[in-house]
Design a protein around this motif. Sequence first.
Motif, PDB file in Angstrom:
ATOM      1  N   ALA A  65      25.228  53.291  -2.250  1.00 18.74           N
ATOM      2  CA  ALA A  65      25.524  54.741  -1.679  1.00 18.74           C
ATOM      3  C   ALA A  65      25.349  54.727  -0.247  1.00 18.74           C
ATOM      4  O   ALA A  65      26.072  55.509   0.368  1.00 18.74           O
ATOM      5  N   TYR A  66      24.175  53.983   0.205  1.00 23.09           N
ATOM      6  CA  TYR A  66      23.867  53.956   1.582  1.00 23.09           C
ATOM      7  C   TYR A  66      25.062  53.300   2.463  1.00 23.09           C
ATOM      8  O   TYR A  66      25.626  53.761   3.469  1.00 23.09           O
ATOM      9  N   ARG A  67      25.792  52.270   2.160  1.00 19.53           N
ATOM     10  CA  ARG A  67      26.819  51.716   2.535  1.00 19.53           C
ATOM     11  C   ARG A  67      27.935  52.580   2.439  1.00 19.53           C
ATOM     12  O   ARG A  67      28.811  52.599   3.462  1.00 19.53           O
ATOM     13  N   ASN A  68      28.148  53.376   1.516  1.00 17.02           N
ATOM     14  CA  ASN A  68      29.338  54.454   1.414  1.00 17.02           C
ATOM     15  C   ASN A  68      29.256  55.379   2.352  1.00 17.02           C
ATOM     16  O   ASN A  68      30.057  55.664   3.049  1.00 17.02           O
ATOM     17  N   PHE A  69      28.138  55.703   2.500  1.00 16.83           N
ATOM     18  CA  PHE A  69      27.779  56.636   3.524  1.00 16.83           C
ATOM     19  C   PHE A  69      28.028  56.216   5.027  1.00 16.83           C
ATOM     20  O   PHE A  69      28.733  56.960   5.814  1.00 16.83           O
ATOM     21  N   GLN A  70      27.611  55.097   5.242  1.00 18.28           N
ATOM     22  CA  GLN A  70      27.844  54.495   6.723  1.00 18.28           C
ATOM     23  C   GLN A  70      29.336  54.401   6.755  1.00 18.28           C
ATOM     24  O   GLN A  70      29.888  54.497   7.945  1.00 18.28           O
ATOM     25  N   THR A  71      29.768  54.170   5.841  1.00 16.89           N
ATOM     26  CA  THR A  71      31.567  53.744   5.921  1.00 16.89           C
ATOM     27  C   THR A  71      32.163  54.936   5.860  1.00 16.89           C
ATOM     28  O   THR A  71      33.021  55.024   6.964  1.00 16.89           O
ATOM     29  N   PHE A  72      31.871  56.068   5.282  1.00 16.05           N
ATOM     30  CA  PHE A  72      32.397  57.325   5.594  1.00 16.05           C
ATOM     31  C   PHE A  72      32.151  57.912   6.859  1.00 16.05           C
ATOM     32  O   PHE A  72      32.974  58.532   7.745  1.00 16.05           O
ATOM     33  N   ILE A  73      31.074  57.824   7.434  1.00 17.83           N
ATOM     34  CA  ILE A  73      30.569  58.335   8.742  1.00 17.83           C
ATOM     35  C   ILE A  73      31.243  57.803   9.678  1.00 17.83           C
ATOM     36  O   ILE A  73      31.795  58.245  10.717  1.00 17.83           O
ATOM     37  N   GLU A  74      31.613  56.265   9.588  1.00 17.89           N
ATOM     38  CA  GLU A  74      32.402  55.648  10.659  1.00 17.89           C
ATOM     39  C   GLU A  74      33.858  56.257  10.565  1.00 17.89           C
ATOM     40  O   GLU A  74      34.550  56.232  11.499  1.00 17.89           O
ATOM     41  N   LYS A  75      34.356  56.563   9.355  1.00 21.63           N
ATOM     42  CA  LYS A  75      35.920  57.155   9.247  1.00 21.63           C
ATOM     43  C   LYS A  75      35.702  58.516   9.962  1.00 21.63           C
ATOM     44  O   LYS A  75      36.607  58.918  10.631  1.00 21.63           O
ATOM     45  N   ILE A  76      34.762  59.230   9.655  1.00 21.53           N
ATOM     46  CA  ILE A  76      34.800  60.487  10.381  1.00 21.53           C
ATOM     47  C   ILE A  76      34.632  60.473  11.698  1.00 21.53           C
ATOM     48  O   ILE A  76      35.334  61.079  12.458  1.00 21.53           O
ATOM     49  N   ASP A  77      33.789  59.427  12.445  1.00 17.52           N
ATOM     50  CA  ASP A  77      33.784  59.494  13.697  1.00 17.52           C
ATOM     51  C   ASP A  77      34.968  59.000  14.338  1.00 17.52           C
ATOM     52  O   ASP A  77      35.422  59.414  15.306  1.00 17.52           O
ATOM     53  N   ASN A  78      35.863  58.057  13.663  1.00 16.27           N
ATOM     54  CA  ASN A  78      37.059  57.594  13.958  1.00 16.27           C
ATOM     55  C   ASN A  78      38.061  58.873  14.221  1.00 16.27           C
ATOM     56  O   ASN A  78      38.720  59.048  15.172  1.00 16.27           O
ATOM     57  N   ALA A  79      37.993  59.709  13.106  1.00 15.60           N
ATOM     58  CA  ALA A  79      38.715  61.179  13.163  1.00 15.60           C
ATOM     59  C   ALA A  79      38.346  61.618  14.316  1.00 15.60           C
ATOM     60  O   ALA A  79      39.232  62.744  15.028  1.00 15.60           O
ATOM     61  N   LEU A  80      37.096  61.843  14.690  1.00 14.61           N
ATOM     62  CA  LEU A  80      36.516  62.686  15.787  1.00 14.61           C
ATOM     63  C   LEU A  80      37.011  62.166  16.969  1.00 14.61           C
ATOM     64  O   LEU A  80      37.713  62.929  17.846  1.00 14.61           O
ATOM     65  N   SER A  81      36.967  60.862  17.191  1.00  9.43           N
ATOM     66  CA  SER A  81      37.323  60.313  18.400  1.00  9.43           C
ATOM     67  C   SER A  81      38.914  60.632  18.547  1.00  9.43           C
ATOM     68  O   SER A  81      39.509  60.833  19.674  1.00  9.43           O
ATOM     69  N   GLY A  82      39.711  60.428  17.514  1.00 10.13           N
ATOM     70  CA  GLY A  82      41.321  60.771  17.646  1.00 10.13           C
ATOM     71  C   GLY A  82      41.345  62.163  17.900  1.00 10.13           C
ATOM     72  O   GLY A  82      42.335  62.537  18.968  1.00 10.13           O
ATOM     73  N   GLN A  83      40.643  62.918  17.257  1.00 12.66           N
ATOM     74  CA  GLN A  83      40.868  64.537  17.606  1.00 12.66           C
ATOM     75  C   GLN A  83      40.588  64.939  18.996  1.00 12.66           C
ATOM     76  O   GLN A  83      40.928  65.792  19.656  1.00 12.66           O
ATOM     77  N   GLN A  84      39.549  64.314  19.619  1.00 16.34           N
ATOM     78  CA  GLN A  84      39.095  64.539  20.826  1.00 16.34           C
ATOM     79  C   GLN A  84      39.917  64.028  21.692  1.00 16.34           C
ATOM     80  O   GLN A  84      40.422  64.812  22.623  1.00 16.34           O
TER      81      GLN A  84
END
Length: 148
Positions: A65-84
């Motif tokens: 669950a911890y690894r899944n969270f980290q992976t998902f946060i990375e995806k969100i951060d990538n999406a944030l970078s793209g949207q920025q």
Amino acid sequence: MATSSSLDTLIELATKDSEAATKQLGRCIRLGDEAQQKLDMLMQYRDDYATRFEQNLAGGLSTTAYRNFQTFIEKIDNALSGQQEVVRLAQVRIGEAKAAWQACERKRLSYDTLATRARNEALAIANKRDQKQSDEQASRMAYYNKQN
């Protein structure tokens, strides 16, 4: 000096260009606002997800669950970078559209100024002509009054 009809044509064309530039600026601003709203939504989603994770972490999490969270946060951060980047490009387009609109407005106002000057010049010539005719008529009247 350009004729009145030539200036009227130029003013009409410049007005159409200015209206088109205004519409383009409006579209760019709308797209910029939409991009910013998406960025804000992504940021809020990331914050909510992180808060939920911290709450779950207090209750205990498995390593998966911890690894899944980290992976998902990375995806969100990538999406944030793209949207920025989308927001940044939208701001650049807004600046370009604003500059184009300002150039169109300056051109239109220049033609308006020229047309106003031409009208004022024509009016001054007409006033001079009328004054000259009035002076000539007054001179004739004075001459005829002396004769009689």
